[in-house]
Scaffold this active site. Sequence first.
Site, mmCIF file in Angstrom:
data_model
loop_
_atom_site.group_PDB
_atom_site.id
_atom_site.type_symbol
_atom_site.label_atom_id
_atom_site.label_comp_id
_atom_site.label_asym_id
_atom_site.label_seq_id
_atom_site.Cartn_x
_atom_site.Cartn_y
_atom_site.Cartn_z
ATOM 1 C CG ASP A 1 -18.865 -26.466 4.281
ATOM 2 O OD1 ASP A 1 -18.639 -26.090 5.444
ATOM 3 O OD2 ASP A 1 -18.006 -26.446 3.388
ATOM 4 N NE ARG B 1 -17.203 -15.551 2.529
ATOM 5 C CZ ARG B 1 -17.080 -16.626 3.284
ATOM 6 N NH1 ARG B 1 -17.678 -16.692 4.445
ATOM 7 N NH2 ARG B 1 -16.366 -17.653 2.895
ATOM 8 C CD GLN C 1 -0.915 -30.388 10.103
ATOM 9 O OE1 GLN C 1 -0.341 -31.249 9.445
ATOM 10 N NE2 GLN C 1 -0.547 -30.088 11.346
ATOM 11 N NE ARG D 1 -11.996 -21.695 8.963
ATOM 12 C CZ ARG D 1 -12.766 -21.448 7.903
ATOM 13 N NH1 ARG D 1 -13.613 -20.443 7.926
ATOM 14 N NH2 ARG D 1 -12.686 -22.195 6.816
ATOM 15 N N PRO D 2 -6.604 -22.920 12.481
ATOM 16 C CG PRO D 2 -5.779 -24.865 13.482
ATOM 17 C CD PRO D 2 -7.041 -24.074 13.273
ATOM 18 C CB CYS E 1 -17.271 -18.718 7.957
ATOM 19 S SG CYS E 1 -18.360 -18.325 6.600
ATOM 20 N NE ARG F 1 -9.371 -20.726 7.051
ATOM 21 C CZ ARG F 1 -8.513 -20.501 8.023
ATOM 22 N NH1 ARG F 1 -8.442 -19.313 8.572
ATOM 23 N NH2 ARG F 1 -7.728 -21.432 8.455
ATOM 24 C CE LYS G 1 -17.544 -20.885 -0.174
ATOM 25 N NZ LYS G 1 -16.347 -20.854 0.659
ATOM 26 C CG ASN G 2 -15.274 -24.316 -0.604
ATOM 27 O OD1 ASN G 2 -15.187 -23.087 -0.574
ATOM 28 N ND2 ASN G 2 -15.906 -25.003 0.336
HETATM 29 N N1 EPU Z 1 -6.894 -27.755 10.651
HETATM 30 C C1 EPU Z 1 -5.779 -27.710 11.446
HETATM 31 N N2 EPU Z 1 -4.626 -27.198 10.910
HETATM 32 C C2 EPU Z 1 -4.549 -26.741 9.645
HETATM 33 C C3 EPU Z 1 -5.701 -26.780 8.827
HETATM 34 C C4 EPU Z 1 -6.858 -27.302 9.366
HETATM 35 O O1 EPU Z 1 -5.821 -28.118 12.608
HETATM 36 O O2 EPU Z 1 -3.479 -26.302 9.224
HETATM 37 C C5 EPU Z 1 -8.150 -28.310 11.190
HETATM 38 C C6 EPU Z 1 -9.276 -27.273 11.240
HETATM 39 O O3 EPU Z 1 -9.223 -26.520 12.441
HETATM 40 C C7 EPU Z 1 -10.518 -28.137 11.112
HETATM 41 C C8 EPU Z 1 -10.045 -29.307 10.235
HETATM 42 O O4 EPU Z 1 -8.620 -29.291 10.283
HETATM 43 O O5 EPU Z 1 -10.871 -28.644 12.379
HETATM 44 C C9 EPU Z 1 -10.485 -29.234 8.791
HETATM 45 O O6 EPU Z 1 -10.154 -27.956 8.252
HETATM 46 P P1 EPU Z 1 -9.851 -27.758 6.686
HETATM 47 O O7 EPU Z 1 -8.457 -27.293 6.556
HETATM 48 O O8 EPU Z 1 -10.277 -28.981 5.975
HETATM 49 O O9 EPU Z 1 -10.819 -26.566 6.342
HETATM 50 P P2 EPU Z 1 -10.549 -25.359 5.372
HETATM 51 O O10 EPU Z 1 -9.672 -25.781 4.258
HETATM 52 O O11 EPU Z 1 -10.146 -24.148 6.140
HETATM 53 C C10 EPU Z 1 -12.508 -25.885 3.756
HETATM 54 C C11 EPU Z 1 -13.703 -25.139 3.226
HETATM 55 C C12 EPU Z 1 -14.754 -24.985 4.312
HETATM 56 C C13 EPU Z 1 -15.144 -26.380 4.831
HETATM 57 C C14 EPU Z 1 -13.890 -27.152 5.264
HETATM 58 C C15 EPU Z 1 -14.202 -28.592 5.659
HETATM 59 C C16 EPU Z 1 -12.691 -23.706 1.589
HETATM 60 C C17 EPU Z 1 -12.287 -22.330 1.193
HETATM 61 N N3 EPU Z 1 -13.256 -23.820 2.782
HETATM 62 O O12 EPU Z 1 -12.000 -25.100 4.819
HETATM 63 O O13 EPU Z 1 -15.871 -24.414 3.664
HETATM 64 O O14 EPU Z 1 -16.006 -26.250 5.924
HETATM 65 O O15 EPU Z 1 -12.925 -27.187 4.198
HETATM 66 O O16 EPU Z 1 -14.775 -29.267 4.595
HETATM 67 O O17 EPU Z 1 -12.518 -24.663 0.841
HETATM 68 C C18 EPU Z 1 -17.799 -23.128 3.433
HETATM 69 O O18 EPU Z 1 -17.687 -23.284 2.198
HETATM 70 O O19 EPU Z 1 -18.832 -22.651 3.970
HETATM 71 C C19 EPU Z 1 -16.690 -23.522 4.298
HETATM 72 C C20 EPU Z 1 -16.544 -23.098 5.550
#
Ligand code: EPU
Length: 429
Positions: A307, A399, A126, A122-123, A117, A93, A22-23
């Site tokens: 995850d 999802r 970055q 979830r800022p 989710c 997301r 998925k990701n």
């Molecule tokens: N973060 C920031 N600023 C940003 C982006 C992230 O502070 O601009 C923080 C987040 O708050 C968090 C950490 O950095 O504490 C890591 O977040 P990341 O950006 O890595 O997460 P994501 O890209 O939003 C993806 C997966 C998630 C998975 C996370 C961590 C996708 C679509 N989602 O989320 O997957 O938990 O990486 O591995 O790729 C799932 O599949 O169930 C799922 C939630």
Amino acid sequence: MEKFVVHGPCTLKGEVTISGAKNAAVAILPATLLVKGKCHLENVPDISDIRAYYEILQSLGSKITFINKNEVIIDNTNVNSAIASYELTSKFRASYYLLGALLGRFDKVQISLPGGCNLGARPIDQHIKAFEKLGATVEVKSGNVYATRKEKLKGAPIFLDVVSVGATMNAILAATLAEGTTVIENVAKEPHIVDLANFLNSMGAKIKGAGTDSIRITGVSSLSQKSSYSIIPDQIETGTFMVAAAVTKGDVLIKNCIPKHMEPVTAKLIEAGATVEEFESSIRVSMNRKPSAFSLKTMPYPGFPTDMQPQMSILLCVCDGTGMIVENIWESRFQYTDELAKMGADISAHGTTAIIKGVDKLYAAPVKSHDLRAGAAMIIAGLVAEGDTEVYDISHILRGYEDICLKFSKLGANIEYVNDDTNEVNSCD
Ligand code: EPU
């Protein structure tokens, strides 16, 4: 109302085939927008997040031809809009990848603030920082994100303050067609990052270092696909079936997976007492005793994946002794523990830590899926519990897991999909 009803307990035995990741797919589908032509993708998971992505791409002008439910040809020749519908993009997301991909092709992009989710804050600061470093202007207002550029994006050094999967992928997407060289430091190293880079490189992009701490991208003027691309198998779906096999004291061969991606999960399962055999593209997990207690901390790859922590918690619920889980990525990922307590688990969660004391048995209860992975954990809990566990809010599960009911059913689980509104009962076999 939709629900899964799991008639437990059971012992899982047999073979299961893992779907595409998925990701990876949620980044690769928008990445096709960087090509003014056709992309042929294989091993695309048939899940609701991906169907939502197809809808978004079609609304922008993409033509999608289905070879079968996991193989598509996406023709982006006639995409002429970079204003994505609020209704479609706010649902999940990964719609944020449209920003990076569309900025490569258009000078004005608009999407809604991404949904997804509920795992705590979830800022996307970055992601925005990366786009701005490359020369874009980004504004967040009235629930939308507006990104604009006056000229082509220009390669630049980008240092991410936190290791972020999404920001790393978005920076790669935006830098691929930028002028000059971009070096992104402190990047995420998850397998789906490498898959996105491999996909783009297969079409002429120049991305080096994906899977390490630093990624170097030399911008190219255009991309074109010469042969089809197959998405990697889903690391988390693989892990979910590994845990389910162990916790039900079963014996399952998990096919079409990458054992290397599973190392942190494999190590914890072995510590818990499972036998894990690795083959070239499959893993066999068996277990014949009560799990031993263990502790784990979630970390960016190659650490233990966040995850997978809700699913692993079920092993601790029925373990010998007391274990601990520390969640380092998402601040609100322990909401599911209240549901497990309803099933008789001895579990207490405060802040980023959950302490779980093993009990002899879990008992069926109506439980909610707080998010995608918590929902999968509820199904696994139902597989070991005495009685009929009703798992609600299953749209979260759908999802991200293709044919989850059917796959568990083929392994010997007694699980049904029930829709109370339409009186549909589907035994998933
Ligand atoms: N973060 C920031 N600023 C940003 C982006 C992230 O502070 O601009 C923080 C987040 O708050 C968090 C950490 O950095 O504490 C890591 O977040 P990341 O950006 O890595 O997460 P994501 O890209 O939003 C993806 C997966 C998630 C998975 C996370 C961590 C996708 C679509 N989602 O989320 O997957 O938990 O990486 O591995 O790729 C799932 O599949 O169930 C799922 C939630």
